[in-house]
Design a protein around this motif. Structure first.
Motif, PDB file in Angstrom:
ATOM      1  N   UNK A  59      -2.554   4.436   9.437  1.00 40.32           N
ATOM      2  CA  UNK A  59      -1.473   4.565   8.449  1.00 40.32           C
ATOM      3  C   UNK A  59      -1.884   5.065   7.068  1.00 40.32           C
ATOM      4  N   UNK A  60      -3.161   5.117   6.760  1.00 40.63           N
ATOM      5  CA  UNK A  60      -3.568   5.471   5.403  1.00 40.63           C
ATOM      6  C   UNK A  60      -3.783   6.973   5.261  1.00 40.63           C
ATOM      7  N   UNK A  61      -3.239   7.529   4.180  1.00 43.15           N
ATOM      8  CA  UNK A  61      -3.364   8.966   3.924  1.00 43.15           C
ATOM      9  C   UNK A  61      -3.963   9.186   2.530  1.00 43.15           C
ATOM     10  N   UNK A  62      -4.829  10.197   2.460  1.00 43.31           N
ATOM     11  CA  UNK A  62      -5.485  10.520   1.195  1.00 43.31           C
ATOM     12  C   UNK A  62      -4.729  11.633   0.493  1.00 43.31           C
ATOM     13  N   UNK A  63      -4.415  11.408  -0.776  1.00 44.18           N
ATOM     14  CA  UNK A  63      -3.778  12.406  -1.606  1.00 44.18           C
ATOM     15  C   UNK A  63      -4.587  12.547  -2.897  1.00 44.18           C
ATOM     16  N   UNK A  64      -4.169  13.458  -3.726  1.00 43.89           N
ATOM     17  CA  UNK A  64      -4.929  13.717  -4.955  1.00 43.89           C
ATOM     18  C   UNK A  64      -5.009  12.483  -5.843  1.00 43.89           C
ATOM     19  N   UNK A  65      -3.916  11.712  -5.864  1.00 46.82           N
ATOM     20  CA  UNK A  65      -3.875  10.533  -6.734  1.00 46.82           C
ATOM     21  C   UNK A  65      -4.541   9.311  -6.108  1.00 46.82           C
ATOM     22  N   UNK A  66      -4.898   9.408  -4.853  1.00 41.48           N
ATOM     23  CA  UNK A  66      -5.527   8.269  -4.188  1.00 41.48           C
ATOM     24  C   UNK A  66      -5.003   8.097  -2.768  1.00 41.48           C
ATOM     25  N   UNK A  67      -5.109   6.899  -2.242  1.00 41.82           N
ATOM     26  CA  UNK A  67      -4.685   6.613  -0.867  1.00 41.82           C
ATOM     27  C   UNK A  67      -3.338   5.882  -0.873  1.00 41.82           C
ATOM     28  N   UNK A  68      -2.533   6.215   0.153  1.00 40.03           N
ATOM     29  CA  UNK A  68      -1.199   5.623   0.241  1.00 40.03           C
ATOM     30  C   UNK A  68      -0.763   5.605   1.704  1.00 40.03           C
ATOM     31  N   UNK A  69       0.165   4.717   2.028  1.00 38.90           N
ATOM     32  CA  UNK A  69       0.752   4.674   3.368  1.00 38.90           C
ATOM     33  C   UNK A  69       2.174   5.220   3.310  1.00 38.90           C
ATOM     34  N   UNK A  70       2.630   5.763   4.445  1.00 42.73           N
ATOM     35  CA  UNK A  70       3.996   6.264   4.557  1.00 42.73           C
ATOM     36  C   UNK A  70       4.791   5.370   5.511  1.00 42.73           C
ATOM     37  N   UNK A  71       6.099   5.560   5.471  1.00 42.64           N
ATOM     38  CA  UNK A  71       6.937   4.900   6.458  1.00 42.64           C
ATOM     39  C   UNK A  71       6.635   5.456   7.850  1.00 42.64           C
ATOM     40  N   UNK A  72       6.822   4.625   8.872  1.00 48.34           N
ATOM     41  CA  UNK A  72       6.484   5.050  10.225  1.00 48.34           C
ATOM     42  C   UNK A  72       7.401   4.413  11.257  1.00 48.34           C
ATOM     43  N   UNK A  73       7.599   5.129  12.360  1.00 51.90           N
ATOM     44  CA  UNK A  73       8.350   4.584  13.485  1.00 51.90           C
ATOM     45  C   UNK A  73       7.431   3.883  14.481  1.00 51.90           C
ATOM     46  N   UNK A 125       0.823  -1.215   0.000  1.00 45.86           N
ATOM     47  CA  UNK A 125       0.000   0.000   0.000  1.00 45.86           C
ATOM     48  C   UNK A 125       0.854   1.261   0.000  1.00 45.86           C
ATOM     49  N   UNK A 126       2.134   1.119   0.255  1.00 44.51           N
ATOM     50  CA  UNK A 126       3.027   2.270   0.229  1.00 44.51           C
ATOM     51  C   UNK A 126       3.792   2.394  -1.079  1.00 44.51           C
ATOM     52  N   UNK A 127       3.579   1.447  -1.988  1.00 38.19           N
ATOM     53  CA  UNK A 127       4.321   1.473  -3.250  1.00 38.19           C
ATOM     54  C   UNK A 127       3.697   2.417  -4.272  1.00 38.19           C
TER      55      UNK A 127
END
Length: 224
Positions: free
Chosen positions: A77-91, A47-49
């Motif tokens: 972990x899921x974030x909404x952006x213009x292109x769709x949803x994505x996950x980021x790296x996290x500690x 989901x982060x790719x």
């Protein structure tokens, strides 16, 4: 000759019971669960790719996680952006499948109502900065008609109750295994009265060394 035979039988008995206990530790079911969790973890990482729609995310996670688990993971972990949803790296990888080693340090135990719990103890690395002290991480799985599914995640600094129960059972199992080894040793060898003290008073390395030394001496005498 009697001493050699006793030592050989003792070593064979230890190896037999030890390998039986080790194979029980990593059963085919455990391997199946490990494989499933690795695939579940990869589904989360994917989901982060690139960006996905919510429908695509559901299709990716559905084979591995309950709906409630998915909602908790996405909220974290899921974030909404213009292109769709994505996950980021996290500690703080809550609801990600833990970074299990999938070896003897990773344990699989029975939980309640047919569930199983996969857990591992993670020690903090003294040589590297760490966000966490020593702790336990685990996931709970439920078996369904279509296979396993992850239903819960846990992170605890104190030893969970199910870990205490499992460790106690392991200790009892080890004691029983060695008790059976003593009994089997006396049954296998007709001179158990000699084997028993020999087995308890000599360590395995000393056993092997002693047998090898006697063998070399006997070979030397024969050649002469």
């Amino acid at each position: 000759m009697l001493k050699n035979m006793t030592g050989i039988i003792a070593i064979i008995t230890i190896i037999f019971f030890g390998s039986s206990y080790a194979s029980a530790e990593q059963s085919p079911r455990d391997q199946e669960v490990y494989s499933f969790l690795k695939d579940a973890f990869q589904s989360q990482l994917s989901l982060g790719e690139k960006h996905h729609s919510l429908e695509e995310i559901d299709q990716i996670l559905d084979p591995y996680f309950t709906k409630e688990y998915q909602q908790s993971f996405q909220k974290e972990h899921l974030f909404k952006e213009e292109a769709g949803y994505i996950t980021y790296g996290t500690d703080f990888p809550a609801y990600y499948i833990p970074f299990f080693r999938y070896d003897e340090e990773t344990k699989v135990v029975k939980g309640e109502d047919g569930e199983i719990i996969v857990y591992e103890f993670f020690a903090s690395d003294e040589d590297m900065p760490s966000l966490y002290d020593d702790h336990y991480e685990y996931v709970k799985l439920q078996e369904t008609s279509s296979g396993w599914i992850v239903k819960d995640y846990g992170f605890e600094y104190e030893m969970p109750d199910f870990v205490k129960s499992n460790e106690n059972e392991r200790e009892v199992s080890i004691v029983n295994t060695f008790s059976k080894t003593d009994v089997s040793l006396n049954r296998i060898y007709p001179f158990g009265m000699f084997a028993y003290p020999f087995f308890h008073s000599v360590t395995i390395p000393m056993l092997a060394s002693h047998i090898l030394q006697d063998f070399n001496q006997n070979s030397f005498l024969v050649t002469r």
